[in-house]
Scaffold this motif. Structure first.
Motif, PDB file in Angstrom:
ATOM      1  N   TYR A 194       0.876  -1.302  -0.092  1.00 25.67           N
ATOM      2  CA  TYR A 194       0.106  -0.042   0.025  1.00 25.67           C
ATOM      3  C   TYR A 194       0.882   1.205   0.021  1.00 25.67           C
ATOM      4  O   TYR A 194       0.537   2.306  -0.939  1.00 25.67           O
ATOM      5  N   ILE A 195       1.910   1.314   0.950  1.00 26.59           N
ATOM      6  CA  ILE A 195       2.826   2.463   0.988  1.00 26.59           C
ATOM      7  C   ILE A 195       3.547   2.853  -0.590  1.00 26.59           C
ATOM      8  O   ILE A 195       3.233   3.865  -0.891  1.00 26.59           O
ATOM      9  N   THR A 196       3.816   1.798  -1.217  1.00 25.52           N
ATOM     10  CA  THR A 196       4.272   1.942  -2.618  1.00 25.52           C
ATOM     11  C   THR A 196       3.391   2.334  -3.605  1.00 25.52           C
ATOM     12  O   THR A 196       3.788   3.446  -4.137  1.00 25.52           O
ATOM     13  N   ASN A 248       9.629   4.062  -0.763  1.00 24.49           N
ATOM     14  CA  ASN A 248       8.944   4.751   0.576  1.00 24.49           C
ATOM     15  C   ASN A 248       9.347   6.250   0.579  1.00 24.49           C
ATOM     16  O   ASN A 248       8.920   6.948   1.535  1.00 24.49           O
TER      17      ASN A 248
END
Length: 480
Positions: free
Chosen positions: A357-359, A468
Motif C-alpha cells: 500500500y505504501i509503494t 517509501n
C-alpha cells in the motif's frame, strides 16, 4: 527535449521483417516490442530473429522487448480437395480422426473431442465467421452433421470458432507447452496466452515458467472468448497484462459489441495497474497501401484515448509491403493524440489492502503531484519493476524514467506506457544517486535547467526495498 511517444507499438515478426536493416528501420521508427506469433514460427528462424533484435537493441541503445504469443487451442478444418463451395440449406459432416481431403459433403476437423463437446442448435463459424453452420446432430464419437446457414467458398485449413460451445480443450495445448519451453530458453520478455477462459489457464502457464526459468516472465492474457470477458476479474488476478484480441473476439461475439468490450477491458486493466494492448486490423490497409484509411487512423487514436498502453500490428508488419512506413505512420498518430486532455484515466487513489500500500500510495501521489507542479519527469529506482507498472497506470503527463540494475526487466518495461528504462548499478547515498539520475536524465534530453523532477526511492537505497520516499528537485545545472 526529445519528442518521445508514450504509447507503445507492438509489431509482429514475419517474412516481411526477416532482414536486419528492416528490423533496424522499424526500431528507429518507433517499435517498442516485437511479437513472435507461434502459430507460424520456425524455431531456427526465431533464434536468429531474437539474436538480431538483441544485437540491434545494444547497437541503438534501446531495450526492445520480445513477446512470445502462444497459439492456444486453434481449431481448424483440413485440406480441401479442389475448390469447394457450400450454399445455405446444404448439409455437411465434420469428421475427426485420421486426416482426409475434404469435399462439399464432408470435411476433416482437427479437434478430436469436437463431437463430444457440441450440441444440436449450436453454431460453427469458419474463416473468421465468413461461413456459418448450425449443428443438426452429433454421434458423440467422430462425426457432426451441420446445416449451412451462411455459405461461400470452404477453403483449406481455415480456423473454426464455436461461440456457443463449452470446449473441453485446455488453453495450453501440447504444442503451446513445447513452444513456451522454447520461448523461455530464448529469454523472451513476455508470453501471451491465446483463448484464455479461466484463471487456471494462466496458473498452468505460470507453473511452466517457474519450472523452466530462473526469472519471472510476465504473462499477457489474450481476451478473445465470451467466457474470458465474463471471468475478467479472476483472469486479471493471475496475469500481468491483457490483450484485446479483436479478431477472434469479433467472431465469437457479435462484432458490434466489441467496441464496448474494448473500453471495459481497458478500464479493468487500468484499475488492476497492468498494461493493455489493443490488437487486430489497426492499419490493415497498409499491408498493401502506403496510406491508412481515415477509419484506421481514428481506430488507433481512439485506442490511445481509451487508455491503451500499446497498439499492435499483425499482418501489416509480418507480411505487409511497408513494415517501416506503417510504424512511422502509427508513431505520428500516437504523438498527435496522446497528450490530449480528452484522455480520461480513472484517478481513484489506492485502497489500504496490501503490504504494498505504501509503494502504491507514493506512486499515486507522485503522478498527481507531477501533473500539479508540471514536472518534466518522474524517476524511480527499481529492482522488480513494480513501481514502473504503478506510475505508468496513473498516466502522468511527465516522462517516467526507470533506473535498474536488473538487466532482465529493462526490456520487459518497454511495453509500459510512458516508461523509459535505463541500466544503473551504483547504489550509494540517496543524494549521490539522485544527482546521478538527474545527470543521466539531462544527458538523454528528458530534463533541462529549471525543470522540476520527482524522484522516488527506497530508503535506505542499498537495501533495495520497497519505495517509501518522494523527493522534488528543481534542476539547477545540467552537467553533461
Amino acid at each position: 527535449m526529445p519528442n518521445k511517444k508514450k504509447t507503445k507499438i507492438v509489431a509482429t515478426l514475419g517474412p516481411a521483417t526477416s532482414k536486419r536493416e528492416v528490423l533496424k528501420g522499424m526500431m528507429e521508427a518507433g517499435v517498442d516490442v516485437f511479437r513472435i506469433n507461434f502459430s507460424h514460427a520456425d524455431y531456427e528462424d526465431v533464434k536468429k530473429r531474437v539474436k538480431m533484435i538483441r544485437e540491434l537493441s545494444e547497437e541503438l541503445q534501446v531495450y526492445t522487448a520480445i513477446l512470445a504469443d502462444l497459439q492456444g487451442p486453434k481449431l481448424r478444418v483440413g485440406v480441401m480437395s479442389g475448390e469447394v463451395i457450400v450454399a445455405p440449406g446444404d448439409e455437411i459432416v465434420f469428421r475427426t480422426g485420421k486426416p482426409f481431403e475434404g469435399t462439399a459433403e464432408e470435411v476433416y476437423m482437427n479437434y478430436n473431442d469436437f463431437p463430444r463437446d457440441v450440441n444440436p442448435g449450436e453454431r460453427i463459424l469458419l474463416d473468421d465467421g465468413k461461413l456459418m453452420f448450425e449443428v443438426v446432430e452429433t454421434n458423440r464419437k467422430n462425426a457432426v452433421r451441420a446445416k449451412v446457414i451462411q455459405g461461400g467458398p470452404l477453403k483449406s485449413k481455415k480456423g473454426v470458432n464455436l461461440p456457443n460451445t463449452n470446449i473441453s480443450l485446455p488453453a495450453l495445448t501440447e504444442k503451446d507447452i513445447k513452444d513456451a519451453i522454447f520461448a523461455i530458453s530464448q529469454e523472451v520478455d513476455w508470453i501471451a496466452l491465446s483463448f484464455v477462459r479461466h484463471s487456471q489457464d494462466l496458473i498452468d502457464l505460470q507453473q511452466i515458467i517457474e519450472k523452466h526459468s530462473k526469472y519471472k516472465i510476465p504473462i499477457i492474457a489474450k481476451i478473445e472468448k465470451p467466457e474470458a470477458v465474463k471471468n475478467i476479474d479472476k483472469i486479471v488476478a493471475y496475469c500481468d497484462g491483457l490483450m484485446v484480441a479483436r479478431g477472434d473476439l469479433g467472431v465469437e461475439v457479435p462484432a458490434q459489441e466489441v467496441p464496448l468490450i474494448q473500453k471495459k477491458l481497458v478500464l479493468r486493466a487500468k484499475k488492476a495497474r497492468i498494461p493493455v494492448i489493443i490488437a487486430t486490423q489497426m492499419m490493415e490497409t497498409m499491408i498493401t497501401s502506403m496510406v491508412p484509411t481515415r477509419a484506421e487512423v481514428n481506430d488507433v487514436a481512439n485506442s490511445v484515448m481509451d487508455g491503451a498502453d500499446a497498439v499492435m500490428l499483425s499482418g501489416e508488419t509480418s507480411v505487409g509491403n511497408y513494415p517501416i512506413q506503417v510504424i512511422e505512420r502509427m508513431t505520428s498518430i500516437l504523438k498527435s493524440v496522446e497528450s490530449s486532455d480528452l484522455i480520461n484515466v480513472p484517478q481513484e487513489p489506492p485502497h489500504v489492502r496490501t503490504k504494498r500500500y505504501i509503494t502504491k500510495a507514493v506512486c499515486y501521489h507522485a503522478a498527481s503531484m507531477a501533473n500539479e507542479i508540471k514536472a518534466k519527469a518522474i524517476s524511480t529506482l527499481t529492482n522488480s519493476g513494480y513501481t514502473a507498472f504503478q506510475i505508468s497506470a496513473w498516466r502522468p503527463s511527465a516522462h517516467i524514467l526507470v533506473f535498474t540494475s536488473n538487466l532482465r526487466i529493462l526490456s520487459q518495461l518497454n511495453l509500459l506506457w510512458g516508461v523509459k528504462a535505463f541500466y544503473y548499478d551504483r547504489f550509494v547515498s540517496t543524494d549521490e544517486t539522485i544527482e546521478d539520475v538527474n545527470r543521466i536524465a539531462c544527458q538523454k534530453g528528458f530534463l533541462d535547467v529549471g525543470d522540476m523532477l520527482i524522484s522516488l526511492a527506497a530508503m535506505p537505497i542499498k537495501d533495495k526495498g520497497m519505495v517509501n520516499t518522494l523527493r522534488v528537485t528543481e534542476i539547477e545545472t545540467c552537467n553533461l
